[in-house]
Structure formats: C-alpha cells, structure tokens
Design an enzyme around this catalytic site. Structure first.
Site, short mmCIF file in Angstrom:
data_model
loop_
_atom_site.label_atom_id
_atom_site.label_comp_id
_atom_site.label_asym_id
_atom_site.label_seq_id
_atom_site.Cartn_x
_atom_site.Cartn_y
_atom_site.Cartn_z
N HIS A 91 0.85 -1.18 0.00
CA HIS A 91 0.00 0.00 0.00
C HIS A 91 0.89 1.24 0.00
O HIS A 91 1.95 1.24 0.62
CB HIS A 91 -0.90 0.01 1.25
CG HIS A 91 -2.08 0.92 1.09
ND1 HIS A 91 -2.01 2.26 1.35
CD2 HIS A 91 -3.33 0.66 0.68
CE1 HIS A 91 -3.19 2.79 1.10
NE2 HIS A 91 -4.02 1.85 0.69
N ASP B 231 -7.94 -5.55 0.20
CA ASP B 231 -8.43 -6.43 -0.86
C ASP B 231 -7.99 -7.89 -0.69
O ASP B 231 -8.44 -8.75 -1.43
CB ASP B 231 -7.94 -5.92 -2.23
CG ASP B 231 -8.52 -4.57 -2.55
OD1 ASP B 231 -9.73 -4.39 -2.37
OD2 ASP B 231 -7.76 -3.69 -3.01
#
Ligand code: CMC
Length: 392
Positions: free
Chosen positions: A269, A326
């Site tokens: 991320h 996710d």
C-alpha cells in the site's frame, strides 16, 4: 517552466486539505471524522457511517431515521433505465455497466447540475439510493435474470442483497450473518482520503463538472487491478495457484524474482507500512462467513499460508508490504454468493460516501482551484515542419 517539483505518482504531494479521513500508515490507524475504524465496524451501520463521512458528525436517532427514509424512497430507477441494461451484452463486466449507469443517471437528474445546495443534497441521497440498484441490475442483467424492484420495507443492505439474489416468484431468505458482514465490509470501504479514485473524483469536479460525472470517473479509476480491481485479482491469483499446483513458497519466489511481472495481489500500500487495519477486521469476519460455504475454505487456507509466507520473508519485510483491504474481502464476497466480477462493484458501493464527501468538501472550499498538475518535458526541442514528400 518555473518552480516545478517532479513527483511521480504524487507520492509526496498533498493535493488538498481535508477534514474527512485520518490515516497513520506507519501505525496502521484509520479514522473517519476522528472515529476509529474498529469502533465503526463494530457499532455503526453503513448508512450511519455514510452520514458521518459526508456531514462530519454522527446523526441523532431522528436524523438517522429521516436520512434512511429519504434514501429508501429514492432507490427506484426511472422505468426507462431498464432498457439501458438490456443494451449490454450478456456477461458484461458490471464495473463498466455501473460507470455507464451513473452517466445515464445524470441524464435523469437535473438537480445537481445547477449546483445549488438543495441540488447537491438531492444528488447525494439519490446516488446513495440508486447505486446499489444499478449494481444489482447490472448483475441480474449479466445473468439474464429478472430485475427486482426495491422493497422499501427492507434495510439498505437487505434491499441490495434481495435485488442481487432474489427472484420475483419466491420470498428471499436473509441470513443475518451475511447481512451484517456486508454492512461491515461497506463501512470499512467508506473512505480512504486521497486514493486514486477519490483524487480522480476531486480532479474531475474541480473543473466544475457535476457530481455524477465526477463519480463515474471514480468508478473507472477504481476498476484497475492496482486499486479496487485488486479484490478480483486476488481471487484469480488464488485460483491460479491452486490450479497450477505450484507451492506457495515457489509462487512467492516468482513474485520476488520480478521476472514474470507478477505481484502479490492484495499486498502493499502507498500509505500503510504496517498491517492495513481494514484487512485485520475483514480477516476476523472471513472465518464466520466462510463457515457458510465450506467448499471455499481451501482458498482461505491458501490465502492464510500465502500471507504467512510473505510476512516472514525479508523481501516483504524490507519493503514493509502487508496485506491490504483487498486480500481477504473477495473470499467473503464469494462466500456470500457474488461472482468475482462483482467484487469491485461492491467496493464502489462502499466507497461512494467517500467520493461524495470528497466532492462536496472540494466544492465547498472557497479557495478551490482547478486541478492541473505540471510536467517535466522530455521531448524534442523545436524543429521545422518537413513536407510529406521530403520525409524519408
Ligand atoms: N508484490 C510484490 N512486490 C510489491 C508489491 C506486491 N504486491 N507491492 C509493492 N511491491 C514492491 C515494489 O515492486 C517495489 O519494490 P522495489 O523497491 O524493489 O522496486 C516496492 O515494493 C515498493 O512498491 P511501489 O510499487 O513503489 O509502491 P506504490 O506505493 O507505488 O504501490 C500498490 C502501491 C498498492 C500499487 C502496490 O503495493 C501494488 O501494486 N500492490 C498490489 C495491488 C493491490 O493489492 N492493490 C490494492 C491496494 S489497497 C486498496 C485499493 O486501493 O484498492
């Protein structure tokens, strides 16, 4: 060119001031309007969190019930829009159908276009009300099944589940565990400050474009596999690993070698250099929901093994790569009965309050300017035009 800073991917450029979402990526902290995500996931509902994200405060009991009521009464689409869904080929991916549906919706909605406060209010409620209907119809149409009218006696989440999985000929049976898990998943996605899709929404809106056009752009930005499309990509990755029979260790090695151009989807991320707090909450729910669909437990086990292997590996440790939102969400959506093409659409339903809040905050800023990044030109210097007959 003046004083231009080169910042690929805007990794170090703050494009706006914002009072909506706080993230401390090193500590793994996420708060909406000051409220920790863990508390909202435990105690709030999606519509209440949407209210919080958009208006900045938790609603009173009366404000909440009025808000829910106003949204409930806007869930139907113009009857003419049924024809719109039939224009798409069977099995169309529901993300482009949703993005197109938002543009279609704008042609049936005039309130937002003149930008009055009342118009923006109406557009806010209309979007929250109608996006789940658009999403469910896109899904129904891809299967050739009947599109169900919303039922105003149901909650927001129940309505969406029934429109997605119900049939006109029989009553729909709800499973409270699934309803609550979906509620929580949508809460977790409600906003995430200046991510790719929210920045897109702001950038489009900064030109004065209306909220529907801006959010349709957000849906398209979300569709990519590095952003919201990662939830579908994770499931495809897990299925591919299982189908090929490759060991988790060898797969992780392939990722590290960077030769095959594959990434560990659902990992890493831009902001989180620690465990994504949303992923931690989702993981807790994964077990409960997967109990309902034992057959997929093998994929959860595979995901857990993949996570473990990566977290113990120096490649991932040095780069501070952890599971993101996710990584586990697709497994739960699948256990709820959604095909993987719907995963990113579910992300879009969840992110909608954030897009609306970001658009409204941008529009309300008296100092707002059109978004217009600079560039570093690396092309040819000036040269003279060559007539076509003289070109070699
Ligand atoms: N697998 C393997 N290596 C990775 C991964 C990954 N998933 N993510 C980052 N790296 C490596 C990357 O190759 C680079 O290594 P090196 O320094 O040797 O070149 C280093 O880690 C830093 O990565 P980056 O690409 O510079 O980081 P970024 O901030 O530009 O990208 C990201 C962030 C999310 C796009 C990226 O981590 C990624 O592609 N992850 C996989 C896709 C994914 O799961 N996306 C969902 C994001 S979370 C929610 C959402 O937005 O939907």
């Amino acid at each position: 060119t003046g004083n231009v800073t080169y910042d690929p991917g805007f990794a170090n450029t703050a494009s706006t001031k914002s009072a909506i979402t706080f993230i401390d990526g090193d500590a793994g902290i996420l708060r909406f309007r000051g409220y920790p995500i863990e508390q909202l996931a435990k105690q709030s509902t999606f519509l209440e969190t949407a209210y919080l994200v958009i208006y900045g405060e938790l609603p009173s009991a009366q404000q909440l019930s009025e808000w829910e009521d106003r949204i409930r009464r806007k869930t139907m689409l113009d009857e003419r829009m049924r024809e719109f869904f039939r224009m798409f080929p069977r099995r169309s991916h529901p993300m482009p159908v949703l993005a197109s549906g938002l543009m279609m919706l704008s042609t049936f909605s005039f309130d937002s276009l003149n930008d009055t406060p009342e118009g923006i209010e109406k557009a806010t409620e209309r979007l929250l009300a109608k996006v789940p209907t658009l999403a469910a119809y896109g899904y129904k149409n891809s299967r050739g099944e009947a599109m169900l009218y919303p039922d105003n006696s149901l909650s927001y989440i129940e309505n969406f589940l029934r429109m997605s999985f119900g049939y006109p000929t029989e009553p729909y049976e709800f499973n409270d565990e699934i309803t609550r898990a979906l509620d929580v998943l949508l809460i977790l996605h409600a906003d995430h400050e200046q991510n790719c899709s929210s920045s897109t929404v702001r950038l489009i809106g900064s030109s004065g474009a209306n909220i529907y056009a801006s959010i349709a752009g957000g849906v398209n930005a979300l569709s990519g596999p590095l952003h919201g499309g990662a939830n579908q990509a994770v499931l495809e990755m897990l299925e591919a690993i299982r189908a090929s029979g490759i060991s988790v260790k060898d797969y992780v090695q392939q990722v590290k070698d960077k030769k095959a151009g594959i990434k560990l989807m659902g990992f890493g991320h831009r902001i989180y250099k620690n465990y994504d707090p949303r992923a931690a909450i989702i993981k807790q729910h994964a077990d409960a929901v997967l109990r309902l669909k034992e057959g997929r437990r093998d994929l959860l086990n595979l995901a857990t093994e993949l996570e473990q292997t990566a977290l113990e590996d120096p490649y991932f440790q040095e780069r501070k790569l952890y599971p993101n939102v996710d990584f586990y969400s697709g497994l739960i959506y699948e256990a709820m009965g959604f095909p993987k093409e719907m995963f990113t659409v579910l992300f879009a339903i969840g992110r909608l309050p954030g897009w609306i809040a970001q658009w409204r905050e941008m529009r309300a800023d008296p100092g707002r300017k059109i978004g217009r990044p600079r560039q570093v030109y690396v092309g040819e210097p000036e040269r003279a035009y060559v007539p076509i007959e003289d070109r070699t």
